[in-house]
Write a protein that holds these residues in place. Structure first.
Motif, PDB file in Angstrom:
ATOM      1  N   GLY A   1       0.867  -1.175  -0.023  1.00 44.00           N
ATOM      2  CA  GLY A   1       0.114   0.085  -0.017  1.00 44.00           C
ATOM      3  C   GLY A   1       0.888   1.229   0.296  1.00 44.00           C
ATOM      4  N   ASP A   2       2.064   1.439   0.919  1.00 46.92           N
ATOM      5  CA  ASP A   2       2.738   2.399   0.986  1.00 46.92           C
ATOM      6  C   ASP A   2       3.343   2.762  -0.291  1.00 46.92           C
ATOM      7  OD1 ASP A   2       1.933   2.780   3.356  1.00 46.92           O
ATOM      8  OD2 ASP A   2       3.710   1.946   4.269  1.00 46.92           O
ATOM      9  N   ALA A   3       3.993   1.717  -0.930  1.00 46.29           N
ATOM     10  CA  ALA A   3       4.574   1.885  -2.089  1.00 46.29           C
ATOM     11  C   ALA A   3       3.653   2.430  -3.418  1.00 46.29           C
ATOM     12  CB  ALA A   3       5.479   0.634  -2.612  1.00 46.29           C
ATOM     13  N   VAL A   4       2.566   1.721  -3.254  1.00 39.51           N
ATOM     14  CA  VAL A   4       1.596   2.007  -4.395  1.00 39.51           C
ATOM     15  C   VAL A   4       1.155   3.622  -4.175  1.00 39.51           C
ATOM     16  CG1 VAL A   4      -0.917   2.105  -5.052  1.00 39.51           C
ATOM     17  CG2 VAL A   4       0.558  -0.180  -4.753  1.00 39.51           C
ATOM     18  N   GLY A   5       1.073   4.187  -3.037  1.00 36.80           N
ATOM     19  CA  GLY A   5       0.824   5.413  -2.658  1.00 36.80           C
ATOM     20  C   GLY A   5       2.056   6.289  -3.118  1.00 36.80           C
ATOM     21  N   MET A   6       3.028   5.871  -2.884  1.00 41.05           N
ATOM     22  CA  MET A   6       4.433   6.556  -3.541  1.00 41.05           C
ATOM     23  C   MET A   6       4.511   6.730  -4.836  1.00 41.05           C
ATOM     24  SD  MET A   6       6.508   7.994  -1.671  1.00 41.05           S
ATOM     25  CE  MET A   6       8.147   7.975  -2.476  1.00 41.05           C
ATOM     26  N   ALA A   7       4.010   5.529  -5.654  1.00 36.48           N
ATOM     27  CA  ALA A   7       3.980   5.431  -7.050  1.00 36.48           C
ATOM     28  C   ALA A   7       2.998   6.460  -7.648  1.00 36.48           C
ATOM     29  CB  ALA A   7       3.767   4.093  -7.641  1.00 36.48           C
ATOM     30  N   THR A   8       1.766   6.698  -6.840  1.00 32.46           N
ATOM     31  CA  THR A   8       0.925   7.642  -7.562  1.00 32.46           C
ATOM     32  C   THR A   8       1.375   8.924  -7.312  1.00 32.46           C
ATOM     33  OG1 THR A   8      -1.051   6.226  -6.555  1.00 32.46           O
ATOM     34  CG2 THR A   8      -1.548   8.196  -6.882  1.00 32.46           C
ATOM     35  N   PHE A   9       2.031   9.234  -6.297  1.00 37.59           N
ATOM     36  CA  PHE A   9       2.583  10.717  -6.031  1.00 37.59           C
ATOM     37  C   PHE A   9       3.612  11.056  -6.796  1.00 37.59           C
ATOM     38  CE2 PHE A   9       5.802  13.210  -3.948  1.00 37.59           C
ATOM     39  CZ  PHE A   9       5.081  14.311  -3.879  1.00 37.59           C
ATOM     40  N   GLN A  10       4.470  10.028  -7.165  1.00 35.92           N
ATOM     41  CA  GLN A  10       5.396  10.242  -8.230  1.00 35.92           C
ATOM     42  C   GLN A  10       4.644  10.401  -9.567  1.00 35.92           C
ATOM     43  OE1 GLN A  10       8.681  10.896  -8.402  1.00 35.92           O
ATOM     44  NE2 GLN A  10       8.948   9.404  -6.692  1.00 35.92           N
ATOM     45  N   HIS A  11       3.977   9.653 -10.063  1.00 37.70           N
ATOM     46  CA  HIS A  11       3.318   9.801 -10.894  1.00 37.70           C
ATOM     47  C   HIS A  11       2.436  11.092 -11.422  1.00 37.70           C
ATOM     48  CE1 HIS A  11       0.322   8.680 -14.493  1.00 37.70           C
ATOM     49  NE2 HIS A  11      -0.898   8.952 -13.833  1.00 37.70           N
ATOM     50  N   LEU A  12       1.704  11.636 -10.238  1.00 37.52           N
ATOM     51  CA  LEU A  12       1.328  13.051 -10.500  1.00 37.52           C
ATOM     52  C   LEU A  12       2.324  14.193 -10.377  1.00 37.52           C
ATOM     53  CD1 LEU A  12      -1.580  12.566  -7.754  1.00 37.52           C
ATOM     54  CD2 LEU A  12      -1.667  12.907 -10.282  1.00 37.52           C
ATOM     55  N   SER A  13       3.406  13.898  -9.900  1.00 37.23           N
ATOM     56  CA  SER A  13       4.261  14.950  -9.902  1.00 37.23           C
ATOM     57  C   SER A  13       5.240  14.849 -11.320  1.00 37.23           C
ATOM     58  CB  SER A  13       5.738  14.814  -8.819  1.00 37.23           C
ATOM     59  OG  SER A  13       5.260  13.872  -7.692  1.00 37.23           O
ATOM     60  N   ASN A  14       5.162  13.722 -11.786  1.00 38.00           N
ATOM     61  CA  ASN A  14       5.914  13.632 -13.312  1.00 38.00           C
ATOM     62  C   ASN A  14       4.631  14.360 -14.162  1.00 38.00           C
ATOM     63  OD1 ASN A  14       7.995  12.353 -12.425  1.00 38.00           O
ATOM     64  ND2 ASN A  14       7.223  10.243 -13.149  1.00 38.00           N
ATOM     65  N   THR A  15       3.634  14.172 -14.042  1.00 39.37           N
ATOM     66  CA  THR A  15       2.555  14.724 -14.878  1.00 39.37           C
ATOM     67  C   THR A  15       2.183  16.280 -14.801  1.00 39.37           C
ATOM     68  OG1 THR A  15       1.211  12.942 -14.334  1.00 39.37           O
ATOM     69  CG2 THR A  15       0.388  14.650 -15.577  1.00 39.37           C
ATOM     70  N   ARG A  16       2.779  16.841 -13.587  1.00 40.22           N
ATOM     71  CA  ARG A  16       2.653  18.373 -13.423  1.00 40.22           C
ATOM     72  C   ARG A  16       3.780  18.880 -14.169  1.00 40.22           C
ATOM     73  NH1 ARG A  16       0.516  20.934  -8.211  1.00 40.22           N
ATOM     74  NH2 ARG A  16       0.966  22.977  -8.620  1.00 40.22           N
ATOM     75  N   ASN A  17       3.636  20.260 -14.628  1.00 42.09           N
ATOM     76  CA  ASN A  17       4.531  21.037 -15.520  1.00 42.09           C
ATOM     77  C   ASN A  17       5.168  21.982 -14.467  1.00 42.09           C
ATOM     78  OD1 ASN A  17       5.535  20.894 -17.779  1.00 42.09           O
ATOM     79  ND2 ASN A  17       3.562  21.302 -19.051  1.00 42.09           N
ATOM     80  N   PRO A  18       6.125  22.440 -14.674  1.00 41.07           N
ATOM     81  CA  PRO A  18       6.780  23.626 -13.772  1.00 41.07           C
ATOM     82  C   PRO A  18       6.039  24.686 -14.184  1.00 41.07           C
ATOM     83  CG  PRO A  18       8.583  22.422 -15.088  1.00 41.07           C
ATOM     84  CD  PRO A  18       7.536  21.921 -15.562  1.00 41.07           C
ATOM     85  N   SER A  19       5.444  25.224 -15.056  1.00 45.15           N
ATOM     86  CA  SER A  19       4.386  26.186 -15.753  1.00 45.15           C
ATOM     87  C   SER A  19       3.299  26.127 -14.910  1.00 45.15           C
ATOM     88  CB  SER A  19       4.320  26.264 -17.116  1.00 45.15           C
ATOM     89  OG  SER A  19       3.583  25.079 -17.637  1.00 45.15           O
ATOM     90  N   ASP A  20       2.947  25.027 -14.157  1.00 47.51           N
ATOM     91  CA  ASP A  20       1.574  24.803 -13.498  1.00 47.51           C
ATOM     92  C   ASP A  20       1.672  25.817 -12.206  1.00 47.51           C
ATOM     93  OD1 ASP A  20       0.776  23.567 -15.601  1.00 47.51           O
ATOM     94  OD2 ASP A  20       0.952  21.731 -14.472  1.00 47.51           O
ATOM     95  N   ASP A  21       2.757  26.434 -11.841  1.00 48.64           N
ATOM     96  CA  ASP A  21       2.887  26.914 -10.560  1.00 48.64           C
ATOM     97  C   ASP A  21       1.961  28.383 -10.690  1.00 48.64           C
ATOM     98  OD1 ASP A  21       4.201  24.962  -9.366  1.00 48.64           O
ATOM     99  OD2 ASP A  21       6.111  26.124  -9.491  1.00 48.64           O
ATOM    100  N   GLY A  22       1.227  28.627  -9.758  1.00 52.13           N
ATOM    101  CA  GLY A  22       0.311  29.775  -9.682  1.00 52.13           C
ATOM    102  C   GLY A  22      -1.042  29.478 -10.570  1.00 52.13           C
ATOM    103  N   VAL A  23      -1.182  28.273 -11.052  1.00 54.86           N
ATOM    104  CA  VAL A  23      -2.335  27.966 -12.073  1.00 54.86           C
ATOM    105  C   VAL A  23      -3.257  26.992 -11.008  1.00 54.86           C
ATOM    106  CG1 VAL A  23      -3.388  27.259 -14.034  1.00 54.86           C
ATOM    107  CG2 VAL A  23      -1.267  28.285 -13.881  1.00 54.86           C
ATOM    108  N   ALA A  24      -4.671  27.170 -10.983  1.00 56.64           N
ATOM    109  CA  ALA A  24      -5.521  26.178 -10.302  1.00 56.64           C
ATOM    110  C   ALA A  24      -5.099  24.791 -10.830  1.00 56.64           C
ATOM    111  CB  ALA A  24      -6.881  26.545 -10.373  1.00 56.64           C
ATOM    112  N   VAL A  25      -4.787  23.779  -9.831  1.00 55.14           N
ATOM    113  CA  VAL A  25      -4.445  22.581 -10.398  1.00 55.14           C
ATOM    114  C   VAL A  25      -5.365  21.625  -9.565  1.00 55.14           C
ATOM    115  CG1 VAL A  25      -2.601  20.694 -10.610  1.00 55.14           C
ATOM    116  CG2 VAL A  25      -2.182  23.083 -10.995  1.00 55.14           C
TER     117      VAL A  25
END
Ligand code: ZN
Length: 236
Positions: free
Chosen positions: A179-203
């Motif tokens: 469970g913990d590793a799956v949670g980490m993988a999900t977190f990792q997946h979402l951080s990879n999906t995010r763009n640096p340009s998304d800062d300051g935009v509603a995400v």
């Protein structure tokens, strides 16, 4: 197959009244930029892993009558699930993520290497070799994908069911024991999906209910046959 998306800023302002503001085509990176009728520009990140989305794409292909495409998507879903399994096990061993990614590069272009890695990681983790697709199903898949065979709806559905039967017990194991590793993988997946340009935009992060699902915890969801699951698919 489309994805209904709600504006992240409308949700922040008034979650009770935020409505679906766009239906978008699925994208490879899981990052959806939308402009809502109120003029907000926002980003929605889809939490689902590749294998979850690919399997649903296969199911929708059956609904739409594209049986060759269904077989191809189910196959990709299975391969991406093996990748997910491998990466979750690596995370559970506290292996540095960048090292895992480096190692993955060496196998990323060859599915046979990935399968080999999966088989032996599974053996190491559980003490036994994994249940894989039967030789009959592999032969069928090769005929469809490489030799232009046109499968019937029944054949494509049976193949999808066979993939489901291979993945489900492993997915259950990951959810229950990693469970913990799956949670980490999900977190990792979402951080990879995010763009640096998304800062300051509603995400916002969006979670959809897929047939193969890391997030749906109801046992009934995972007991359905592919045929039943297909009959319950929603269309947007
Ligand atoms: Zn809005």
């Amino acid at each position: 197959m489309k994805l209904p998306v709600t504006c992240a800023q409308c949700m922040q302002e008034d979650i009770a009244n935020a409505m679906i503001t766009a239906t978008v085509e699925f994208k490879d990176d899981g990052r959806y930029e939308i402009l809502c009728p109120k003029g907000h520009s926002s980003i929605t990140l889809l939490q689902q892993q590749k294998f979850e989305i690919l399997f649903d794409i296969g199911a929708y292909a059956i609904v739409d009558g594209y049986y060759r495409e269904a077989v191809s998507s189910f196959t990709s879903a299975l391969e991406r699930f093996y990748e997910f399994f491998i990466k979750v096990v690596c995370i559970s061993k506290n292996i540095d993520w960048s090292n895992t990614q480096e190692a993955w590069k060496e196998v990323s272009n060859q599915s046979e290497r990935q399968l080999g890695a999966f088989i032996f990681l599974h053996l190491q983790e559980t003490g036994s070799k994994p249940t894989l697709l039967s030789n009959n199903k592999i032969k069928f898949r090769n005929e469809v994908v490489h030799k232009g065979k046109i499968p019937s709806k029944e054949q494509a559905t049976e193949y999808g069911q066979a993939v489901l039967d291979v993945v489900r017990p492993l997915l259950k194991k990951l959810k229950e024991e990693y469970g913990d590793a799956v949670g980490m993988a999900t977190f990792q997946h979402l951080s990879n999906t995010r763009n640096p340009s998304d800062d300051g935009v509603a995400v916002s992060t969006m979670c959809i209910s897929t047939i193969l699902s890391l997030s749906n915890g109801e046992p009934a969801h995972d007991d359905r046959s592919l045929k039943d699951a297909i009959s319950q698919l929603r269309r947007w």
